[in-house]
Design a protein around this motif. Sequence first.
Motif, PDB file in Angstrom:
ATOM      1  N   ALA A 213       1.262  -2.382   3.057  1.00  0.00           N
ATOM      2  CA  ALA A 213       0.915  -1.022   2.628  1.00  0.00           C
ATOM      3  C   ALA A 213       0.885  -0.940   1.107  1.00  0.00           C
ATOM      4  O   ALA A 213       0.006  -0.301   0.520  1.00  0.00           O
ATOM      5  CB  ALA A 213       1.920  -0.020   3.198  1.00  0.00           C
TER       6      ALA A 213
ATOM      7  N   TRP B  30      -2.308  -2.462  -0.094  1.00  0.00           N
ATOM      8  CA  TRP B  30      -3.412  -1.506   0.092  1.00  0.00           C
ATOM      9  C   TRP B  30      -3.433  -0.500  -1.060  1.00  0.00           C
ATOM     10  O   TRP B  30      -4.490  -0.196  -1.619  1.00  0.00           O
ATOM     11  CB  TRP B  30      -3.226  -0.812   1.434  1.00  0.00           C
ATOM     12  CG  TRP B  30      -4.224   0.250   1.745  1.00  0.00           C
ATOM     13  CD1 TRP B  30      -5.508   0.068   2.191  1.00  0.00           C
ATOM     14  CD2 TRP B  30      -4.020   1.674   1.641  1.00  0.00           C
ATOM     15  NE1 TRP B  30      -6.114   1.302   2.373  1.00  0.00           N
ATOM     16  CE2 TRP B  30      -5.225   2.298   2.052  1.00  0.00           C
ATOM     17  CE3 TRP B  30      -2.936   2.463   1.263  1.00  0.00           C
ATOM     18  CZ2 TRP B  30      -5.377   3.678   2.067  1.00  0.00           C
ATOM     19  CZ3 TRP B  30      -3.076   3.840   1.292  1.00  0.00           C
ATOM     20  CH2 TRP B  30      -4.287   4.435   1.687  1.00  0.00           C
ATOM     21  N   GLU B  31      -2.252  -0.012  -1.440  1.00  0.00           N
ATOM     22  CA  GLU B  31      -2.165   0.945  -2.547  1.00  0.00           C
ATOM     23  C   GLU B  31      -2.521   0.284  -3.875  1.00  0.00           C
ATOM     24  O   GLU B  31      -3.186   0.896  -4.726  1.00  0.00           O
ATOM     25  CB  GLU B  31      -0.746   1.515  -2.616  1.00  0.00           C
ATOM     26  CG  GLU B  31      -0.383   2.375  -1.429  1.00  0.00           C
ATOM     27  CD  GLU B  31       1.084   2.767  -1.412  1.00  0.00           C
ATOM     28  OE1 GLU B  31       1.446   3.658  -0.628  1.00  0.00           O
ATOM     29  OE2 GLU B  31       1.875   2.185  -2.196  1.00  0.00           O
TER      30      GLU B  31
ATOM     31  N   LEU C  89       1.213   8.083   1.430  1.00  0.00           N
ATOM     32  CA  LEU C  89       1.667   7.553   2.712  1.00  0.00           C
ATOM     33  C   LEU C  89       3.044   8.089   3.099  1.00  0.00           C
ATOM     34  O   LEU C  89       3.346   8.235   4.284  1.00  0.00           O
ATOM     35  CB  LEU C  89       1.713   6.020   2.668  1.00  0.00           C
ATOM     36  CG  LEU C  89       0.360   5.290   2.677  1.00  0.00           C
ATOM     37  CD1 LEU C  89       0.585   3.785   2.578  1.00  0.00           C
ATOM     38  CD2 LEU C  89      -0.438   5.627   3.926  1.00  0.00           C
TER      39      LEU C  89
END
Length: 274
Positions: free
Chosen positions: A38, A41-42, A246
């Motif tokens: 995650a 992805w960021e 998120l």
Amino acid sequence: MLKTRVITALVLLAVLLPILFLLPAAYIGAFFLVALLAAAWEWSRLLAPGAARAAYLYALFCLVIILLLGMQNVSWQFSLLLLAVIFWFFIAPFILAKGMNLSIQKLRPFYVVLGLILLPATWFALVFLRELGLVFLLSSMALVWVADIGAYFVGKAFGRRKLAVQISPGKSVEGAVGGLVLSYIYALACVFFLPFDSTLFGAWAIRFGWIPMFLMVTVLTAFSVFGDLFESQLKRLAGVKDSSHLLPGHGGVLDRVDALIPTMPIAALLAGLI
């Protein structure tokens, strides 16, 4: 906002605590893997906000690197950890010293490669520290949180001189010193109240002595600040406040693990010395 932050934190704890204390060690590795993917992805979205598909591909590349190196011998993983540590010691200070006088467009290829080193290295470090023991892992991670808490409260009460005004105006020199002092107290508590070989601090105190142990704590605390500043600099260059949304009320995963990204690889290499 506070209510949202508390709810998100409680949900995360409800997921994390059973994984930590009730399930085999492989499950915490899987949890860290999801978190790091995650964060990858960021990271990609910060570098290229409009390239949504590229962000998923970037996270996939991180996963491939982790899987490929995970199937190799330990020397490959050590090499990746060493690359990450070399960056934090010898390159990151110069990048931070530039403040906002950088162009994310010109440096995008550099940051792309950098993320593919730092994020997988952090995962390998966390898994290695877990192999040394659950207390070993948690006590190492807790140093980062202790330093952050100390910096926040001391900075609020006594902060006058800005630590890095262009990158993170809220951070002060006094806060950083307060975080370091609280880290010393925390490390001492670990040595005196936990088995020596169950924490990095106790193991270093027994093996190398008190002064090297305090120097180690100083280094880890300093680089936790570096990690925070580095991510803040990257977000400001990208023109965003949070790495993503998120985690409602908390921003993104990268916002929560930024200080762990330098400290965990360093801690893993220091643990390897003993």
